[in-house]
Write a protein that holds these residues in place. Structure first.
Motif, short mmCIF file in Angstrom:
data_model
loop_
_atom_site.label_atom_id
_atom_site.label_comp_id
_atom_site.label_asym_id
_atom_site.label_seq_id
_atom_site.Cartn_x
_atom_site.Cartn_y
_atom_site.Cartn_z
N LEU A 80 -52.46 -25.44 -153.77
CA LEU A 80 -53.70 -24.78 -153.35
C LEU A 80 -54.66 -25.86 -152.87
O LEU A 80 -55.01 -26.77 -153.63
CB LEU A 80 -54.31 -24.00 -154.52
N TRP A 81 -55.07 -25.76 -151.61
CA TRP A 81 -56.01 -26.74 -151.03
C TRP A 81 -57.41 -26.13 -150.96
O TRP A 81 -57.57 -24.95 -150.67
CB TRP A 81 -55.53 -27.17 -149.64
N TRP A 82 -58.42 -26.95 -151.24
CA TRP A 82 -59.80 -26.48 -151.34
C TRP A 82 -60.76 -27.49 -150.73
O TRP A 82 -60.43 -28.66 -150.55
CB TRP A 82 -60.18 -26.22 -152.79
N ALA A 83 -61.96 -26.99 -150.46
CA ALA A 83 -63.09 -27.84 -150.06
C ALA A 83 -64.05 -27.87 -151.25
O ALA A 83 -64.41 -26.82 -151.78
CB ALA A 83 -63.78 -27.27 -148.83
N GLY A 84 -64.42 -29.07 -151.65
CA GLY A 84 -65.29 -29.21 -152.81
C GLY A 84 -66.75 -29.28 -152.44
O GLY A 84 -67.12 -29.60 -151.31
N ILE A 85 -67.56 -28.97 -153.43
CA ILE A 85 -69.02 -29.02 -153.29
C ILE A 85 -69.51 -30.24 -154.06
O ILE A 85 -69.06 -30.51 -155.18
CB ILE A 85 -69.66 -27.73 -153.85
N ALA A 86 -70.45 -30.98 -153.48
CA ALA A 86 -71.00 -32.17 -154.12
C ALA A 86 -71.64 -31.80 -155.46
O ALA A 86 -72.12 -30.68 -155.65
CB ALA A 86 -72.04 -32.83 -153.21
N GLU A 87 -71.62 -32.76 -156.37
CA GLU A 87 -72.23 -32.59 -157.69
C GLU A 87 -73.64 -32.03 -157.54
O GLU A 87 -74.45 -32.53 -156.75
CB GLU A 87 -72.29 -33.95 -158.38
N ARG A 113 -62.95 -24.63 -167.00
CA ARG A 113 -64.10 -25.46 -166.62
C ARG A 113 -64.49 -25.17 -165.16
O ARG A 113 -63.64 -25.03 -164.30
CB ARG A 113 -63.74 -26.94 -166.79
N PHE A 114 -65.78 -25.07 -164.92
CA PHE A 114 -66.29 -24.79 -163.59
C PHE A 114 -66.11 -26.02 -162.70
O PHE A 114 -66.59 -27.10 -163.02
CB PHE A 114 -67.77 -24.39 -163.67
N LYS A 115 -65.40 -25.86 -161.62
CA LYS A 115 -65.22 -26.90 -160.60
C LYS A 115 -65.55 -26.24 -159.27
O LYS A 115 -64.73 -25.50 -158.72
CB LYS A 115 -63.80 -27.43 -160.60
N PRO A 116 -66.75 -26.47 -158.74
CA PRO A 116 -67.18 -25.75 -157.53
C PRO A 116 -66.34 -26.11 -156.31
O PRO A 116 -66.33 -27.26 -155.87
CB PRO A 116 -68.63 -26.16 -157.36
#
Length: 175
Positions: A80-87, A113-116
Motif C-alpha cells: 500500500l503506497w501513500w502520501a504523508g502529511i508533515a508533522e 496509532r495515528f499516522k496521517p
C-alpha cells in the motif's frame, strides 16, 4: 454501515496526489489506484456500526481552529503506497479529539496509532526497483477547516465513499 471519519482533500491537494499517481503509472506500477473522489485522510476508522446519528452526536462537541497541513513524503505499508502529511500538532490534536469523543460515546474504532497519510495505491505491483523512495513532489498545503463522517459501500467498480455528516472548524477552539 461501514463508517470512518476523514478530512477530504481540496482540489489543489487532489491535483498533487493525482500527479503522484501518474508518476507511479509511468514507472509501470500496477495496482488499485485510489480514485480522485476517494482521496482523504482518515482520522478514525469505525468499521461496521449501525447508528451514524450517535457518531455525529459524539463529534458535534469537537471544536477546532482551522489549520494548515502540508504534503511531505511518499511511503508504503507493504504493498500500500501513500502520501504523508508533515508533522502537525494541530492534526494530531484533532485526531486525538475525534478518537476521544468516540471512546467517550462507547463507539468502537480502530485504535492503531495515528499516522496521517492519504492512500494512493493498494496491492501495488512494482515491476522493477524504481525511484519511488525519492519521488519529486511539491510542498502542497491545504487548510483543514472541516472533517466528515463517511460511509463506505462496495460498488460495481470499487468502494464508494459518501459523506453523512460534517463538522466545521471555528475560530473559537475549545481545549
Amino acid at each position: 454501515m461501514r463508517l470512518f471519519i476523514a478530512v477530504p482533500m481540496n482540489s489543489i491537494m487532489k491535483e498533487a496526489l493525482l500527479n503522484l499517481q501518474e508518476t507511479f503509472r509511468k514507472d509501470g506500477i500496477r495496482g488499485n489506484y485510489t480514485p480522485e473522489e476517494n482521496l482523504h485522510l482518515t482520522l478514525a476508522f469505525i468499521g461496521e456500526y449501525g447508528d451514524p446519528d450517535t457518531v455525529m452526536d459524539a463529534l458535534e462537541g469537537i471544536r477546532f481552529a482551522p489549520f494548515q497541513i502540508r504534503l511531505d513524503q511518499v511511503g508504503c505499508f507493504s504493498d500500500l503506497w501513500w502520501a504523508g502529511i508533515a508533522e502537525s500538532n494541530s492534526m494530531k490534536n484533532l485526531a486525538s479529539r475525534v478518537r476521544h469523543a468516540l471512546a467517550e460515546a462507547d463507539i468502537p474504532y480502530d485504535r492503531k496509532r495515528f499516522k496521517p497519510h492519504i492512500t494512493l495505491l493498494r496491492r501495488a505491483v512494482i515491476p522493477r526497483r524504481s525511484h519511488l523512495e525519492n519521488l519529486p513532489h511539491k510542498d502542497v498545503t491545504m487548510t483543514v477547516d472541516h472533517f466528515c463522517l463517511m460511509q463506505s459501500t462496495r460498488g460495481k467498480h470499487g468502494m464508494i465513499y459518501t459523506e453523512i455528516g460534517r463538522i466545521t472548524g471555528t475560530d473559537n477552539e475549545q481545549k
